[in-house]
Design a protein around this motif. Structure first.
Motif, PDB file in Angstrom:
ATOM      1  N   GLY A 256      22.770  43.466  34.610  1.00  0.00           N
ATOM      2  CA  GLY A 256      23.127  42.070  34.782  1.00  0.00           C
ATOM      3  C   GLY A 256      23.320  41.670  36.233  1.00  0.00           C
ATOM      4  N   GLN A 257      23.592  40.367  36.411  1.00  0.00           N
ATOM      5  CA  GLN A 257      23.784  39.802  37.738  1.00  0.00           C
ATOM      6  C   GLN A 257      24.964  38.843  37.733  1.00  0.00           C
ATOM      7  N   LEU A 258      25.605  38.725  38.879  1.00  0.00           N
ATOM      8  CA  LEU A 258      26.601  37.679  39.047  1.00  0.00           C
ATOM      9  C   LEU A 258      25.908  36.321  39.005  1.00  0.00           C
ATOM     10  N   PHE A 259      26.544  35.366  38.355  1.00  0.00           N
ATOM     11  CA  PHE A 259      25.989  34.015  38.275  1.00  0.00           C
ATOM     12  C   PHE A 259      26.797  33.040  39.117  1.00  0.00           C
ATOM     13  N   PHE A 260      28.116  33.067  38.951  1.00  0.00           N
ATOM     14  CA  PHE A 260      28.986  32.178  39.714  1.00  0.00           C
ATOM     15  C   PHE A 260      30.332  32.865  39.887  1.00  0.00           C
ATOM     16  N   VAL A 261      30.877  32.820  41.096  1.00  0.00           N
ATOM     17  CA  VAL A 261      32.104  33.551  41.427  1.00  0.00           C
ATOM     18  C   VAL A 261      33.115  32.609  42.074  1.00  0.00           C
ATOM     19  N   THR A 262      34.373  32.733  41.671  1.00  0.00           N
ATOM     20  CA  THR A 262      35.469  32.037  42.333  1.00  0.00           C
ATOM     21  C   THR A 262      36.598  33.031  42.571  1.00  0.00           C
ATOM     22  N   GLN A 263      37.590  32.620  43.348  1.00  0.00           N
ATOM     23  CA  GLN A 263      38.715  33.507  43.575  1.00  0.00           C
ATOM     24  C   GLN A 263      39.989  32.729  43.802  1.00  0.00           C
ATOM     25  N   ILE A 264      41.102  33.354  43.443  1.00  0.00           N
ATOM     26  CA  ILE A 264      42.439  32.868  43.757  1.00  0.00           C
ATOM     27  C   ILE A 264      43.156  34.025  44.427  1.00  0.00           C
ATOM     28  N   LYS A 265      43.380  33.883  45.714  1.00  0.00           N
ATOM     29  CA  LYS A 265      43.925  34.964  46.534  1.00  0.00           C
ATOM     30  C   LYS A 265      43.013  36.187  46.426  1.00  0.00           C
ATOM     31  N   ASP A 266      43.530  37.318  45.947  1.00  0.00           N
ATOM     32  CA  ASP A 266      42.721  38.534  45.912  1.00  0.00           C
ATOM     33  C   ASP A 266      42.100  38.793  44.538  1.00  0.00           C
ATOM     34  N   THR A 267      42.267  37.833  43.616  1.00  0.00           N
ATOM     35  CA  THR A 267      41.714  37.979  42.271  1.00  0.00           C
ATOM     36  C   THR A 267      40.431  37.170  42.148  1.00  0.00           C
ATOM     37  N   TYR A 268      39.363  37.824  41.718  1.00  0.00           N
ATOM     38  CA  TYR A 268      38.064  37.183  41.559  1.00  0.00           C
ATOM     39  C   TYR A 268      37.767  36.973  40.077  1.00  0.00           C
ATOM     40  N   TYR A 269      37.181  35.817  39.776  1.00  0.00           N
ATOM     41  CA  TYR A 269      36.706  35.513  38.424  1.00  0.00           C
ATOM     42  C   TYR A 269      35.229  35.174  38.535  1.00  0.00           C
ATOM     43  N   ALA A 270      34.433  35.653  37.592  1.00  0.00           N
ATOM     44  CA  ALA A 270      32.996  35.429  37.684  1.00  0.00           C
ATOM     45  C   ALA A 270      32.373  35.192  36.324  1.00  0.00           C
ATOM     46  N   GLN A 271      31.375  34.321  36.322  1.00  0.00           N
ATOM     47  CA  GLN A 271      30.448  34.223  35.205  1.00  0.00           C
ATOM     48  C   GLN A 271      29.266  35.118  35.559  1.00  0.00           C
ATOM     49  N   ILE A 272      28.843  35.942  34.618  1.00  0.00           N
ATOM     50  CA  ILE A 272      27.726  36.844  34.847  1.00  0.00           C
ATOM     51  C   ILE A 272      26.698  36.649  33.742  1.00  0.00           C
ATOM     52  N   ILE A 273      25.447  36.938  34.035  1.00  0.00           N
ATOM     53  CA  ILE A 273      24.410  36.962  33.004  1.00  0.00           C
ATOM     54  C   ILE A 273      24.057  38.411  32.738  1.00  0.00           C
ATOM     55  N   LEU A 274      24.403  38.879  31.546  1.00  0.00           N
ATOM     56  CA  LEU A 274      24.123  40.246  31.139  1.00  0.00           C
ATOM     57  C   LEU A 274      22.769  40.325  30.453  1.00  0.00           C
ATOM     58  N   ASN A 275      22.069  41.434  30.654  1.00  0.00           N
ATOM     59  CA  ASN A 275      20.791  41.664  29.986  1.00  0.00           C
ATOM     60  C   ASN A 275      20.968  42.321  28.625  1.00  0.00           C
ATOM     61  N   ILE A 276      22.195  42.693  28.299  1.00  0.00           N
ATOM     62  CA  ILE A 276      22.509  43.396  27.054  1.00  0.00           C
ATOM     63  C   ILE A 276      23.723  42.741  26.416  1.00  0.00           C
ATOM     64  N   ASP A 277      23.965  43.080  25.166  1.00  0.00           N
ATOM     65  CA  ASP A 277      25.194  42.646  24.523  1.00  0.00           C
ATOM     66  C   ASP A 277      26.357  43.394  25.171  1.00  0.00           C
ATOM     67  N   PRO A 278      27.453  42.714  25.514  1.00  0.00           N
ATOM     68  CA  PRO A 278      28.584  43.385  26.178  1.00  0.00           C
ATOM     69  C   PRO A 278      29.090  44.618  25.436  1.00  0.00           C
ATOM     70  N   SER A 279      28.956  44.617  24.112  1.00  0.00           N
ATOM     71  CA  SER A 279      29.439  45.752  23.332  1.00  0.00           C
ATOM     72  C   SER A 279      28.607  47.011  23.547  1.00  0.00           C
ATOM     73  N   GLU A 280      27.417  46.865  24.142  1.00  0.00           N
ATOM     74  CA  GLU A 280      26.526  48.003  24.335  1.00  0.00           C
ATOM     75  C   GLU A 280      26.830  48.778  25.617  1.00  0.00           C
ATOM     76  N   ALA A 281      27.699  48.261  26.461  1.00  0.00           N
ATOM     77  CA  ALA A 281      28.041  48.954  27.711  1.00  0.00           C
ATOM     78  C   ALA A 281      29.534  49.268  27.720  1.00  0.00           C
ATOM     79  N   GLU A 282      29.861  50.520  27.884  1.00  0.00           N
ATOM     80  CA  GLU A 282      31.274  50.896  27.939  1.00  0.00           C
ATOM     81  C   GLU A 282      31.906  50.459  29.250  1.00  0.00           C
ATOM     82  N   HIS A 283      31.091  50.417  30.316  1.00  0.00           N
ATOM     83  CA  HIS A 283      31.615  50.050  31.625  1.00  0.00           C
ATOM     84  C   HIS A 283      30.649  49.104  32.331  1.00  0.00           C
TER      85      HIS A 283
END
Length: 304
Positions: A256-283
């Motif tokens: 996958g790839q990062l799509f859009f990223v924001t941050q509040i202080k040292d905490t980052y939040y991101a929307q990502i586009i995954l190529n797989i179902d999230p349940s298929e990757a443990e990490h």
């Protein structure tokens, strides 16, 4: 999995957020055929647009890729499309090719209209997402208020005259709006993404019953016959990472790839586009560090 509700209340607490959207523009479509014209060009059903009900949708190329996506409201007899400011001109030029056959006019309103975003925490965590695709609209003489998200916090767009100033508050916390997971693409992303990759089939952005529009055949085929697992997901992490890198699994496979990223202080939040179902990757790993997957604020069931 970390609760979105806990993130909102620990960060936002009881504070309201109001911030002018410098990167958002408005395209006005007017004339007797405005809605008829847009019905054949957008993924959403313009028959459902009213003074009290806004829409979320996209304009696609013949290949089904998103040229621009938007929120849309009715302002008296006109239609206002709220989208990334750098996509207004491209969208206008694209639509003008078809508008000559209709009694309609398209105008870039960037000098006449301003858009603010307002965020507010909810009093309690919802039991379901049944209202998450209702884009309630209220209007007074000066401002149109469009509610674009109910979960995990209430997010509204305030659309007003350029002559009116709305007081901004706690702008640094506006990054939390990313957690509504209904992104607007930018010019750089135009014509590279299918609507389903942004979960628009589940967030009120695509009608599969409205009939034909440009790109409809590809979008419908992807929904019912496609094999792409690409989808929008939410993640968070602490500290600065190399955001140009791909997201990989524990075997270093690109997933996958990062799509859009924001941050509040040292905490980052991101929307990502995954190529797989999230349940298929443990990490999920970025720049050698594990990302924390967050729940979506809506179900991925198809909304007609």
């Amino acid at each position: 999995m970390t609760s979105l509700y806990d993130i909102i209340h620990s960060t936002l607490q009881t504070q309201d957020v109001v911030m002018k959207q410098q990167d958002i523009g408005v395209l006005r479509v007017s004339g007797l055929d405005a809605k008829k014209f847009l019905q054949g060009q957008t993924t959403c059903d313009l028959n459902k647009l009213s003074q009290t009900n806004g829409l979320y949708g996209a304009i696609c190329s013949i290949k089904g890729r998103i040229i621009s996506n938007f929120y849309i409201v009715q302002n008296k007899d006109d239609v206002l499309m709220i989208m990334a400011k750098d996509l207004v001109e491209k969208t206008l030029l694209h639509l003008k090719k078809y508008a000559v056959f209709f009694k309609t006019e398209l105008v870039d309103e960037q000098d006449n209209v301003k858009v603010y975003k307002k965020l507010a925490a909810k009093n309690s965590e919802a039991d379901s997402n049944v209202t998450s695709n209702i884009f309630a609209t209220t209007q007074d003489n000066d401002t149109i208020t469009l509610t674009i998200g109910h979960e995990p916090l209430e997010v509204q767009l305030l659309i007003t005259s350029a002559k009116i100033d709305i007081e901004e508050k706690h702008q640094d916390l506006s990054a939390l709006a990313i957690l509504t997971a209904r992104p607007l693409i930018s010019l750089e992303q135009s014509e590279t993404i299918l609507p389903q990759w942004l979960n628009m089939q589940s967030t009120g952005g695509i009608s599969f019953t409205k009939g034909c529009y440009t790109g409809q055949e590809i979008v419908a085929r992807m929904q019912y016959k496609g094999k792409s697992k690409k989808q929008l997901a939410l993640v968070t992490w602490q500290g600065n990472l190399d955001q140009t890198q791909a997201i990989v699994d524990e075997q270093a496979k690109n997933i996958g790839q990062l799509f859009f990223v924001t941050q509040i202080k040292d905490t980052y939040y991101a929307q990502i586009i995954l190529n797989i179902d999230p349940s298929e990757a443990e990490h999920l790993l970025l720049d050698g560090k594990e990302l924390t997957l967050l729940p979506l604020p809506y179900s991925l069931d198809v909304k007609k």
